[in-house]
Design a protein around this motif. Structure first.
Motif, PDB file in Angstrom:
ATOM      1  N   ARG A  36      37.806  51.312  38.299  1.00  0.00           N
ATOM      2  CA  ARG A  36      38.847  50.910  39.274  1.00  0.00           C
ATOM      3  C   ARG A  36      38.618  49.487  39.772  1.00  0.00           C
ATOM      4  O   ARG A  36      39.532  48.687  39.854  1.00  0.00           O
ATOM      5  CB  ARG A  36      38.851  51.876  40.463  1.00  0.00           C
ATOM      6  CG  ARG A  36      39.908  52.950  40.364  1.00  0.00           C
ATOM      7  CD  ARG A  36      40.277  53.543  41.715  1.00  0.00           C
ATOM      8  NE  ARG A  36      39.155  53.848  42.571  1.00  0.00           N
ATOM      9  CZ  ARG A  36      38.396  54.950  42.477  1.00  0.00           C
ATOM     10  NH1 ARG A  36      38.653  55.850  41.532  1.00  0.00           N
ATOM     11  NH2 ARG A  36      37.388  55.165  43.309  1.00  0.00           N
ATOM     12  N   ARG A  37      37.347  49.182  40.068  1.00  0.00           N
ATOM     13  CA  ARG A  37      37.047  47.822  40.560  1.00  0.00           C
ATOM     14  C   ARG A  37      37.324  46.772  39.487  1.00  0.00           C
ATOM     15  O   ARG A  37      37.875  45.704  39.765  1.00  0.00           O
ATOM     16  CB  ARG A  37      35.563  47.720  40.958  1.00  0.00           C
ATOM     17  CG  ARG A  37      35.147  48.641  42.071  1.00  0.00           C
ATOM     18  CD  ARG A  37      35.326  47.955  43.429  1.00  0.00           C
ATOM     19  NE  ARG A  37      35.293  48.939  44.495  1.00  0.00           N
ATOM     20  CZ  ARG A  37      34.168  49.332  45.108  1.00  0.00           C
ATOM     21  NH1 ARG A  37      33.000  48.814  44.782  1.00  0.00           N
ATOM     22  NH2 ARG A  37      34.222  50.233  46.066  1.00  0.00           N
ATOM     23  N   ARG A  39      39.396  47.003  36.978  1.00  0.00           N
ATOM     24  CA  ARG A  39      40.851  46.884  36.806  1.00  0.00           C
ATOM     25  C   ARG A  39      41.470  46.064  37.934  1.00  0.00           C
ATOM     26  O   ARG A  39      42.351  45.240  37.746  1.00  0.00           O
ATOM     27  CB  ARG A  39      41.493  48.273  36.799  1.00  0.00           C
ATOM     28  CG  ARG A  39      41.967  48.780  35.460  1.00  0.00           C
ATOM     29  CD  ARG A  39      42.879  47.820  34.747  1.00  0.00           C
ATOM     30  NE  ARG A  39      44.143  47.559  35.407  1.00  0.00           N
ATOM     31  CZ  ARG A  39      45.223  48.310  35.313  1.00  0.00           C
ATOM     32  NH1 ARG A  39      45.211  49.380  34.571  1.00  0.00           N
ATOM     33  NH2 ARG A  39      46.334  47.979  35.946  1.00  0.00           N
TER      34      ARG A  39
END
Ligand SMILES: CC(C)=CCC/C(C)=C/CC/C(C)=C/C=C/C(C)=C/C=C/C=C(C)/C=C/C=C(C)/C=C/C=C(C)/C=C/CC(C)(C)O
Ligand SMILES: C[S@@+](CC[C@H](N)C(=O)[O-])C[C@H]1O[C@@H](n2cnc3c(N)ncnc32)[C@H](O)[C@@H]1O
Length: 375
Positions: A36-37, A39
């Protein structure tokens, strides 16, 4: 504070270590967070490219075409005047961004975000406008140092700058007034749904552009009289708009400069919609003072605009409007707390914030003109 500093130093040393990054991306419990980070960072890096895919869709009127129904690649290639390869590249890019949706047989439909574009023409107007914004942001460091050469926004917003607003003649106000009218449609209902004008008699919209907000207010509340105040060249457009809408019996536009001319004093509510954030503190305070003076004790002031530190929309206030307004050469997004202090400094009290449907587009702060005795 020192504990926090030490914790941040430790955390950031760990997070910036390539070995830790590799480990976190492989370990099952940390992998989703690491992805997530990564992305999130990629999307910041690539944001301009995504914007340009959207810009191409808007320029080629793709969403209008797809609003007629799903289309095959060969049909779209003809209508977009692109080779099939180029059309496929654009459509796949747009599909990856949920602007378009791919269907069997190489057919394409509106995606969920493309459908939202169709319902809100003001967004397409902003996308087109961003050509100018990106010109000015081409060298963001020069912009921050006050050394930028490009000045598209400064020229566009004719009421900003040393010779303004005197230079804001009819030719120079048309562009921004139309853009504000188109994008006002995104927010007028949100504001009017958040605060009822049922118990008000007369609304004065200060710096109200071509009257789009007042037309919505007057149509929703047939008992309401509305007055618009803006620079003379803009007020002329608003008066013509009121006449076209059949509202001339209860809608009037007055031309003048808020910082020099007295405002009409009949209203029991004064609104400042998307006005304060494009003025530096001293000028914004003068706008509030003028609006406050136009009210009798007990009258209401309504401030509606995008604000800084809106939960979940922090980058819109501080990054988007922060840099937009820097390029424009005036103003900043303020927090509701900062506005609260500015309102209280202008004989206003009972400051309160109301929730709007889409706070990222506009928030709402209301205040009451205090009676002389309380000041
Ligand atoms: C029905 C099914 C299948 C599923 C249900 C799932 C569901 C609930 C989906 C929701 C779908 C839906 C209704 C989506 C709606 C999306 C909307 C309304 C999106 C709106 C987006 C608005 C945007 C992107 C607005 C952008 C505004 C900009 C960039 C404004 C810029 C303003 C400027 C520059 C102002 C300048 C003025 C100045 C100078 C600062 O004063
Ligand atoms: C960002 S636009 C907002 C227009 C409208 N309230 C809306 O939300 O669509 C700012 C408006 O302030 C007006 N304005 C700027 N400086 C002004 C001044 N000194 N006196 C009167 N109007 C002014 C501009 O002409 C413009 O219409």
């Amino acid at each position: 504070m020192r504990v926090l500093d030490r914790w941040l130093a430790l955390r950031n040393r760990v997070l910036s270590n390539p070995g830790f990054q590799r480990w976190a991306a492989s370990f099952p419990l940390t992998r989703p967070i690491a992805q997530r980070r990564a992305r999130a960072l990629f999307d910041i890096v690539a944001g301009f490219v995504y914007s340009q895919v959207l810009f191409a869709c808007v320029r080629l009127d793709l969403f209008t075409i797809l609003s007629e129904g799903p289309r095959r690649l060969d049909e779209l290639s003809d209508r977009l005047a692109l080779s099939p390869e180029a059309a496929r590249r654009l459509l796949r890019a747009a599909a990856s961004l949920r602007l378009v949706q791919t269907l069997d047989g190489e057919r394409y439909a509106l995606g969920t975000l493309g459908a939202a574009m169709v319902g809100n023409p003001g967004i397409a107007a902003m996308v087109e406008h961003h050509r100018m914004v990106y010109e000015d942001l081409g060298d963001p460091v020069a912009l921050l140092r006050g050394e930028a050469r490009s000045r598209s926004l400064k020229d566009y917003w004719a009421y900003v700058g040393a010779d303004a607003p005197a230079s804001a003649d009819s030719d120079r106000v048309g562009g921004y007034t139309n853009l504000m009218s188109e994008s006002q449609q995104l927010i007028a209902d949100d504001v009017l749904d958040a605060y009822s004008l049922k118990s008000h008699r007369c609304l004065l919209d200060v710096a109200g552009g071509d009257g789009t907000f007042l037309v919505s207010a007057a149509k929703r509340w047939p008992h309401l009289r509305v007055i618009l105040f803006d620079l003379p060249a803009v007020a002329e457009r608003a008066q013509a708009r009121f006449e076209r809408e059949g509202l001339a019996d209860r809608a009037t536009a007055v031309g003048g400069d808020v910082l020099r001319d007295p405002l009409p004093e009949e209203a029991d509510i004064v609104s400042l919609v998307r006005v304060l954030h494009d003025h530096d503190d001293a000028q914004a305070q003068s706008f509030i003072a003028a609006a406050s003076r136009a009210l009798r004790p007990g009258g209401t002031l309504m401030v509606a605009e995008p604000m800084a530190e809106t939960p979940g929309a922090e980058p819109i206030g501080d990054a988007y409007f922060g840099f937009y307004l820097l390029a424009m050469g005036s103003g900043r997004a303020r927090t509701p707390r900062e506005l609260d202090a500015m309102l209280r400094a202008a004989d206003l009290d009972r400051v309160r914030q109301l929730t709007t449907r889409r706070p990222f587009l506009t928030q709402l702060v209301l205040a009451r003109r205090s009676s002389g005795a309380e000041v």
